[in-house]
Write an enzyme that holds these catalytic residues in place. Structure first.
Site, PDB file in Angstrom:
ATOM      1  N   THR A  48       0.826  -1.209   0.000  1.00 13.88           N
ATOM      2  CA  THR A  48       0.000   0.000   0.000  1.00 13.88           C
ATOM      3  C   THR A  48       0.863   1.263   0.000  1.00 13.88           C
ATOM      4  OG1 THR A  48      -0.103   0.116   2.413  1.00 13.88           O
ATOM      5  CG2 THR A  48      -1.847  -1.105   1.310  1.00 13.88           C
ATOM      6  N   CYS A  49       2.179   1.103   0.252  1.00 15.51           N
ATOM      7  CA  CYS A  49       3.057   2.269   0.341  1.00 15.51           C
ATOM      8  C   CYS A  49       2.616   3.234   1.427  1.00 15.51           C
ATOM      9  CB  CYS A  49       3.133   3.037  -0.972  1.00 15.51           C
ATOM     10  SG  CYS A  49       4.023   2.134  -2.191  1.00 15.51           S
ATOM     11  N   ASP A  50       1.878   2.756   2.381  1.00 14.75           N
ATOM     12  CA  ASP A  50       1.472   3.576   3.519  1.00 14.75           C
ATOM     13  C   ASP A  50       2.472   3.278   4.625  1.00 14.75           C
ATOM     14  OD1 ASP A  50      -1.562   4.621   4.795  1.00 14.75           O
ATOM     15  OD2 ASP A  50       0.089   4.081   6.128  1.00 14.75           O
TER      16      ASP A  50
END
Ligand SMILES: *Cc1c(COP(=O)(O)O)cnc(C)c1O
Length: 639
Positions: free
Chosen positions: A505-507
């Site tokens: 998610t690249c979060d």
């Protein structure tokens, strides 16, 4: 010969210990001689064990991509039997006069397949369902066929809900209307009169007993649901006024989920049974004592009262409850009630396993630093370099403090334009070399300074994995719950790397950097080096409870593919159900895009580009095809 060869070859036994699979696996999961994780639905019958890697090839051959949620219907069956048998055994050995009727709380995993299987496998024990809302009741009524089984209705109920409950009673179901808040009785009495059907009434009480653990706010005086003792008496009096005290059949409480300490469970049962006995004295027929949920799962395998564990077995849970109920009722001559529990977590946790592949690994680079710095180097960088050069075991804390201090100074100077990007980049190489050196030296210390505790995860490899924490294991993010995670293969090879897991998610929250451990929580997970071109698969275990429907659409990653497996005693198995995960078009439509309109809009953009001569019509066709394929594809990383 290197050190590990001297220490002897890595074996599956060492992997078993390292990942704790025997502690949390409850006999359902183990490691094969060739180093692969097995599922053993029949526990001791090794004939029937299946390797996850075999199942993964089967799934791949059928054209499904990772991540995949595997559901084992056998494990659901086994857990329902185990719970019922454990209660029946405890009752028999203590000479208990009542019996046990478990119910499965639908909210713990509402998937149609789960309800279907619970009611199917539960039938031989008259295992029922607990619902907390209209949709759950409507699903339950369509699946529960067994009239001996309990159907317990908790939650806030409107007239529509109440009518359904009453009709269920008329059709012969043991369908209990549980009063959760004082105001509910009036509407129930009104509808009951209108339809001329007497309900089975239960009351939910608040106990003064509270339990530890972070899931357990539902018990205790301040819980939202349930009646305090003066409200209980009011309800009893109101029922007497209506002449309907004979409808009061059940008493219920729910202390909270995942209660790690058996003493909390015991003291709640003692208190609740006292109230139960008093209700009988008031003249209510009663007959059912519903102890709610709370039976915990040992996620970390430590068998302790830590929140992710429990300090008791299922057998001890059953014996303690039966004993406690008997001890209270003994002097009062109240008949032994049918004991009901609403165990959700224990029933379904083992059922599902999340599988995913590793996409890439990022390691902290080893930088080549010069022996000396040039004259022109800014002082702050020189000081940082000195901390790196001068590090010894004795000044480890001081060098660490200096490192942080000068790194921050250098960042400030960069902001003010006194240091160039190249100089800042160089300073970062020094900083990370310093941190690696500190982490290495630290291992030689008996009592490393507490400041340096988190260093391992700071220098750990980052394994980028094909799944979303938010979608598939939301409790890992929301309440820091731990789940057992381990490689599914290569378990006769030494896992040389220490990693943390990042999802796609690249979060910055989309990561896992806390892992189960017998005595502590680990900040890194031992993993294998990726081999060129070979897939590397990990599994997250015990994710059957609460994870599936809490998951969200963070970054628009949708539902994963789901494959259900039925395993036969001879070791054959079928994929009984395959459910395609969400496509990109699916998730976009959840947030109110119209996929057809998206196509139209993009087609216009492409047509404009043709008109302006940026692309030709053949390009346009290819571009539209790519867009369309993307729209229909899986939201996760596809091969
Ligand atoms: C959530 C819930 C349960 C399930 O509890 P577990 O600890 O998962 O077994 C049972 N009863 C009620 C009323 C609940 O709200």
């Amino acid at each position: 010969m290197n050190k590990t060869e001297l220490l002897g070859r890595w074996t599956k036994e060492k992997s078993e210990e390292l990942y704790g699979i025997k502690n949390w696996g409850a006999g359902y999961f183990s490691i094969s001689d060739n180093g692969e994780v097995l599922v053993n639905p029949y526990r001791n019958n090794k004939e029937s064990s299946i390797s996850f890697m075999d199942m993964i090839s089967g799934i791949r051959e059928r054209g499904l991509d990772m991540p995949v949620l595997l559901r084992f219907e056998n494990l659901l069956d086994a857990q329902i039997s185990f719970l019922n048998e454990s209660f029946l055994k405890a009752m028999k050995s203590l000479n208990y006069q009542g019996t046990y009727r478990g119910v499965y709380p639908v909210k713990v995993n509402q998937q149609q397949q789960v309800i279907e299987e619970v009611t199917k496998f539960g039938q031989r024990y008259h295992h029922g369902l607990e619902v907390g809302s209209k949709p759950e009741l409507i699903a339950a009524l369509a699946h529960l066929k067994d009239k001996e089984a309990c159907l317990i209705c908790n939650g806030y109920k409107d007239a529509e809900f109440i009518d359904l409950v009453l009709y269920a009673v008329k059709m012969g179901y043991k369908c209990f209307f549980v009063i959760e808040v004082p105001g509910e009785l009036d509407l129930l009495m009104e509808r009951s009169k209108a339809l001329d059907i007497d309900p089975y009434i239960g009351i939910r009480i608040k106990l003064s007993a509270k339990a530890g653990g972070h899931w357990t706010d539902s018990g205790g005086d301040r819980s939202i649901f349930g009646l305090n003792m003066s409200q209980v008496i009011t309800i009893v009096d109101q029922l007497k006024e209506h002449g309907k005290l004979d409808c009061l059949r059940l008493m219920h409480y729910h202390l909270g989920s995942q209660i790690p300490n058996i003493r909390d469970i015991r003291s709640a049962v003692l208190e609740a049974t006292r109230v139960y006995a008093e209700l009988v004295k008031e003249g209510a027929p009663m007959g059912y004592l519903d102890l709610g949920g709370g039976l915990a799962v040992d996620y970390d395998g430590s068998n302790t009262n830590y929140t992710n564990s429990r300090n008791y077995s299922v057998e001890e849970y059953c014996t303690d409850i039966v004993e406690a109920v008997m001890s209270i009722l003994e002097p009062s001559e109240v008949p032994h009630p049918i004991i009901v529990t609403e165990s959700g977590r224990t029933t379904v946790a083992y059922y599902s396993v999340l599988l995913f592949n590793v996409l890439d690994v990022e390691k902290l680079e080893e930088y080549e630093l010069p022996d000396q710095l040039t004259e022109e180097t800014p002082d702050q960088i020189k000081y940082l370099f000195e901390a790196y050069k001068g590090l010894t075991l004795k000044n480890i804390q001081e060098c660490y403090n200096d490192g942080l201090y000068y790194r921050d100074q250098i960042r400030e100077m960069f902001k003010h334009g006194t240091i160039s990007l190249r100089q800042r980049s160089f300073s970062e190489k020094i900083f990370w070399s310093l941190i690696s050196k500190i982490a290495k030296e630290k291992t030689k210390l008996k009592n490393p300074p507490p400041d340096l505790e988190d260093l391992e995860s700071a220098i750990a490899d980052i394994y980028y994995c094909n799944f979303s924490v938010f979608q598939s294991i939301p409790d890992s993010w929301a309440i820091d719950q731990l789940f057992p995670i381990m490689p599914l293969h290569r378990l006769t090879e030494l896992p040389k790397r220490n990693g943390i897991i990042a999802d796609i998610t690249c979060d910055c929250d989309g990561k896992i950097d806390r892992f189960i451990d017998l005595h502590d929580v680990r900040s890194t997970l031992p993993l294998h080096e990726l081999k060129n071109g070979d897939d590397y698969y990990l599994g997250v275990f015990l994710v059957g409870a609460y994870q599936e429907t809490l998951g969200d659409l963070h970054n628009l990653f949708g539902d994963t593919n789901v494959v259900s497996v039925r395993i036969y005693p001879d070791g054959n198995y079928d994929f009984v159900k395959e459910i395609q995960g969400d496509s990109v078009a699916d998730v976009l439509s959840y947030v109110e895009y119209d996929p057809k309109e998206l196509l139209d809009r993009f087609r216009e953009t492409a047509e404009d580009a043709v008109r302006e001569g940026q692309i030709n019509p053949t390009d346009r066709r290819e571009i539209m095809r790519a867009y369309d394929t993307g729209l229909r594809g899986y939201t996760y990383y596809e091969r």
